[in-house]
Design a protein around this motif. Structure first.
Motif, short mmCIF file in Angstrom:
data_model
loop_
_atom_site.label_atom_id
_atom_site.label_comp_id
_atom_site.label_asym_id
_atom_site.label_seq_id
_atom_site.Cartn_x
_atom_site.Cartn_y
_atom_site.Cartn_z
N UNK A 1 0.84 -1.20 0.00
CA UNK A 1 0.00 0.00 0.00
C UNK A 1 0.87 1.26 0.00
N UNK A 2 1.92 1.23 0.81
CA UNK A 2 2.83 2.39 0.87
C UNK A 2 3.46 2.63 -0.49
N UNK A 3 3.87 1.56 -1.12
CA UNK A 3 4.58 1.66 -2.39
C UNK A 3 3.62 2.05 -3.51
N UNK A 4 2.50 1.34 -3.65
CA UNK A 4 1.63 1.51 -4.81
C UNK A 4 0.64 2.66 -4.66
N UNK A 5 0.07 2.82 -3.49
CA UNK A 5 -0.95 3.84 -3.31
C UNK A 5 -0.36 5.17 -2.85
N UNK A 6 0.61 5.09 -1.90
CA UNK A 6 1.21 6.33 -1.40
C UNK A 6 2.45 6.74 -2.20
N UNK A 7 2.98 5.78 -2.96
CA UNK A 7 4.09 6.12 -3.87
C UNK A 7 5.48 6.03 -3.26
N UNK A 8 5.58 5.51 -2.04
CA UNK A 8 6.91 5.39 -1.44
C UNK A 8 6.90 4.28 -0.38
N UNK B 1 0.42 9.16 5.31
CA UNK B 1 0.51 7.72 5.56
C UNK B 1 -0.05 7.36 6.94
N UNK B 2 0.25 8.22 7.91
CA UNK B 2 -0.23 7.97 9.28
C UNK B 2 -1.75 7.91 9.32
N UNK B 3 -2.38 8.93 8.72
CA UNK B 3 -3.85 8.97 8.74
C UNK B 3 -4.47 7.91 7.84
N UNK B 4 -3.78 7.59 6.72
CA UNK B 4 -4.26 6.50 5.86
C UNK B 4 -4.26 5.20 6.66
N UNK B 5 -3.19 5.01 7.45
CA UNK B 5 -3.09 3.82 8.29
C UNK B 5 -4.24 3.76 9.29
#
Lengths: 388, 474
Positions: free
Chosen positions: B408-415, B458-462
């Motif tokens: 998710x970090x890689x594909x959706x958030x881009x890193x 990322x924090x709030x997405x989590x």
């Protein structure tokens, strides 16, 4: 907000050491990368230039110890930090610093040894190297913290003792304290006591660089202040001149070096006790092993076993009198340590010299695993079961 | 110039007589050095004379400067510390050949590399004199010494060449015979703002001469006189013709930034830019009181996944929630990869013994970590597995959640590097005790500006993912 600027933070042991050094007024740090001490160099490489101090990464640890000793002689509060292998290389110039009475601080973050050993894991394997690592006899002060906050406090104390008694002081930590982070409340700067070396009160013509005051410590003129004199690692007289064939001069100097620590031991010895008053079994722990030892003693007490804890904070000189007093009527001393019994031998000597009969039981860890409180509790139970 | 010199003003005569033998070159070089210093007109209080060990080492004792005899080979390292703290001290080193280039070789190279403003006078008498005449690195080929009874089969070292190669900005050679040239060359070194080396080839009648057919000290000085050839004349000669010659004069001069000066510039910039360090972790009263008395959290995976930083941020967030916290890290020797463990103890009271026994919360971001740690979690605890890497779910008593955190970090958030903070967001919701507001505050402080907003995102997405996981579960 409180009136005084106390600071609440999450601090690592090595970071606390840096904060302590800065609070004590460190002017120069010379270092060489080594796990698990490197963070100290990394942090000071930023913090020292930011406040006009000096940071240098030397070519090896021999050079680090040389650079801080040299800097000390020209007036700097100087420090280095290393681990066992680097400390071995520092011995040559550590002896020199002791001989010429250059105040300086060596932070020794112990890791598993010998040789390259276990670079990232803790040990207490340099207790004796800290005391007897150099050739020849000379005094040393070594302090061993058991928490992050204490690492801060003892780094300051290390500088203060170095300045007050003109000796190299070793802060003996280990990988587990160095890398542990704890919530720490740092005191306001105005609440920190700082000691600076005493300066000569006489003219350059009258100054004798190695003539002691009543406390055994000679006032120290820094080079560049108009007091031109000669510093040498050779045995020297009060004027600083080498005297190589006179046992009287040699004996006078070396005895004074020992005596300036001995006669001030009340000021230098720091220790801590808990539940020792009626203790039948004394757990003797230092450094990071203090923490599981304390837990084990509390547990033993809950089980009705009369156990107590003695913890030397000053490792060298050994706290003979304080330990023997804490020992009281205890029949057994348990010494958990992460080496082959380096300090336990000293404990046994102190029991003997103190005219006591207590048995010394060793609980040793050679594989760099932190000794677990359950192991200490088990040993306490076992001893309690067998009585004397 | 020598006529104006009042040599006795520079000597510490109470240390006389010197310990040197008749015919020794050391006294000659000391005089040459004093002549050069006198020519500079420096106050004696501003001059620092440093030596190592050996016959040469006594030189500073006889000079009325700030004088120090250090340990064998280490003089340059001592002087480096001294010069850094007191850049105003004109610092001259008086070294022997073994002292300088054998035991002290590494310090010599690094002094030259730094181009630190020190003037090194090497009193090269081709032998270890004080210990009775053993070969040194500068002993010529096939000469005799007390440790080469069959002749010295090693080639001698050229310390001037080494100095030049290592970056010294002034390198010269002379002999104890050429006293006027010596004083002038040392003065050149004193004037150079950088690492200067002046090699003085000297006689040692006692340790070298006697064993090598120099019947008298005078014969040795005659050898120096006859073997010396100026650098100008030497230029036209072949290596064969230069054999056994001593090339004298300024061998090298260059301009390069000097260590102390460069340090001062860097330090000045650092002082201007210095930020106040270490703001206190202020309490967030509205976020307090959510934790039970004592909790253990284990974040596990491999090096490079940011677990240590995640543990630090988690600890700081709980401190802001009014708790006591301790953080332990266990990493292998690898800079990347290997196993990594980052553990947090959260408590209301004193943490007597900072050790994890059975965690209440586990994050596992590799299969290895999951296999190793899942079974140790308290039955009432919570496990979060990063299913990007954990394909087989180990059996555990604790409640286990799976989510492809890194993916998710890689594909959706881009890193992929924000996976650690994403996981903290998820854990904040899963535990229901860790304040996401406190975490946001800490992330702002700890994360570099260029990725700050991404991390907060990322924090709030989590946190949102955590909500979904809990709902799905319900």
């Amino acid at each position: 907000m409180t009136e005084k600027k106390e600071r609440v933070c999450l601090l690592q042991g090595n970071e606390a050491c840096v904060e302590g050094a800065l609070a004590a007024g460190v002017d120069l740090f010379a270092g060489y990368p080594i796990t698990p001490a490197t963070e100290i160099a990394e942090l000071l490489s930023q913090r020292l230039p930011e406040r006009g101090g000096s940071f240098v990464q030397m070519e090896d640890e021999l050079a680090c110890m040389a650079a801080i000793t040299g800097a000390s002689l020209v007036g700097a509060k100087a420090m280095t930090a290393t681990s066992g292998p680097g400390f071995s290389l520092m011995q040559e110039n550590l002896g020199f610093a002791a001989m010429v009475e250059a105040p300086c601080v060596i932070v020794l973050v112990q890791r598993g040894g010998p040789s390259t050993g276990l670079a990232t894991l803790p040990a207490q394997a340099d207790v004796m190297q800290a005391r007897w690592g150099t050739h020849g006899d000379h005094p040393v002060i070594a302090l061993s913290p058991a928490s992050v906050r204490e690492t801060f406090d003892l780094t300051i104390a290390a500088f203060n003792y170095a300045e007050k008694y003109r000796v190299p002081v070793i802060l003996l930590t280990d990988a587990s304290i160095a890398h542990l982070r704890e919530k720490t409340i740092l005191p306001a700067p105005e609440d920190i006591q700082i000691v600076n070396r005493k300066k000569p009160q006489v003219s350059p013509e009258e100054y004798q660089p190695y003539a002691p005051d009543a406390d055994g410590v000679p006032p120290m003129a820094s080079f560049s202040e108009g007091y031109r004199y000669y510093v040498t690692g050779c045995v020297h007289n009060e004027k600083g001149s080498p005297v190589l064939m006179d046992p009287e001069v040699a004996s006078r100097l070396l005895t004074r070096l020992e005596d300036k620590i001995k006669r001030n031991r009340q000021d230098i010895i720091r220790y801590d006790t808990s539940h020792v008053d009626d203790a039948e079994i004394l757990v003797f722990a230092y450094g990071s092993i203090t923490r599981p030892a304390k837990e084990a003693v509390l547990k033993a007490r809950q089980e009705g076993i009369k156990a107590g804890l003695f913890r030397p904070i000053t490792i060298w000189p050994f706290p003979d009198e304080e330990f023997v007093q804490a020992l009281g009527q205890a029949h057994t001393v348990i010494v958990p340590e992460m080496n082959s019994g380096q300090y336990a031998g000293e404990v046994a000597r102190a029991v003997c010299d103190g005219g006591k009969q207590a048995r010394v039981v060793r609980l040793l860890e050679m594989g760099s695993r932190l000794i677990h409180s359950d192991e200490i509790t088990a040993k306490v139970r076992e001893v309690a079961r067998h009585g004397k | 110039m020598a006529n104006d010199l009042r040599l006795e003003e520079y000597l510490r005569e109470r240390e006389f007589p010197t310990m040197w033998c008749a015919g020794c070159g050391h006294g000659v070089t000391v005089k040459g050095t004093i002549r050069a210093i006198a020519k500079m007109g420096w106050d004696k209080d501003d001059v620092l004379a440093v030596a190592g060990i050996g016959c040469s080492a006594r030189a500073p004792a006889y000079c009325d400067f700030n004088s120090i005899q250090t340990t064998h080979g280490r003089a340059i390292a001592f002087a480096t510390g001294m010069k850094m703290h007191r850049p105003n001290l004109h610092t001259v080193l008086l070294l022997g050949d073994g002292d300088c280039i054998a035991i002290g070789g590494n310090h010599f190279i690094h002094g030259a590399k730094r181009n630190i403003d020190l003037t090194v006078v090497v009193m090269n008498n081709s032998i270890y004199g004080m210990t009775g005449g053993q070969i040194s690195p500068t002993t010529p080929h096939m000469c005799n010494s007390s440790t080469t009874p069959f002749g010295n089969f090693e080639e001698q070292i050229n310390l001037c060449d080494i100095a030049i190669a290592a970056g010294a900005t002034y390198v010269a050679r002379t002999t104890a015979y050429h006293v006027n040239q010596m004083a002038a060359l040392i003065e050149g070194g004193l004037r150079n703002k950088g690492f200067s080396v002046i090699e003085v080839v000297e006689p040692c009648p006692t340790g070298f001469g006697r064993k090598n057919e120099f019947k008298t000290p005078v014969a040795m000085y005659e050898w120096l006189r006859d073997a010396a050839i100026s650098v100008d004349k030497a230029r036209d000669l072949s290596p064969q013709e230069l054999k056994n010659k001593i090339v004298t004069g300024v061998l090298h001069q260059s301009s390069r930034p000097e260590f102390i000066t460069e340090y001062a510039k860097m330090s000045k910039k650092a002082q201007e830019r210095a930020k106040s360090t270490g703001a206190s972790l202020e309490l967030m009263p509205e976020e307090m009181g959510k934790f039970p008395g004592y909790s253990e959290v284990r974040l596990s995976g491999s090096g490079g996944q940011g677990l240590v930083l995640a543990g630090i941020m988690l600890s700081e967030a709980t401190i802001k929630q009014g708790k006591n916290a301790a953080h332990l890290q266990s990493i292998g020797p690898e800079a990347r990869g290997g196993t990594s463990r980052s553990e947090v103890i959260i408590s209301d009271g004193e943490i007597i013994n900072p050790k994890i026994t059975a965690p209440h919360v586990l994050l596992a971001m590799t299969q290895e970590a999951a296999d190793k740690y899942c079974s140790g979690v308290k039955p009432e605890g919570i496990i979060l597995l990063d299913s990007t890497f954990v394909k087989e779910v180990p059996t555990a008593a604790a409640k286990t959640y799976q989510y492809p955190v890194t993916e998710f970090a890689r594909d959706t958030l881009g890193n992929p590097l924000v996976a650690n903070v994403l996981a903290l967001g998820i854990l904040a919701r899963l535990t229901g005790k860790l304040s996401v507001n406190a975490l946001e505050d800490v992330v702002r402080k700890r994360v570099p500006q260029r990725v700050r907003e991404l991390n907060i995102k990322a924090l709030w997405a989590g946190y949102e993912i955590g909500k979904d996981l809990v709902q799905t579960d319900a």
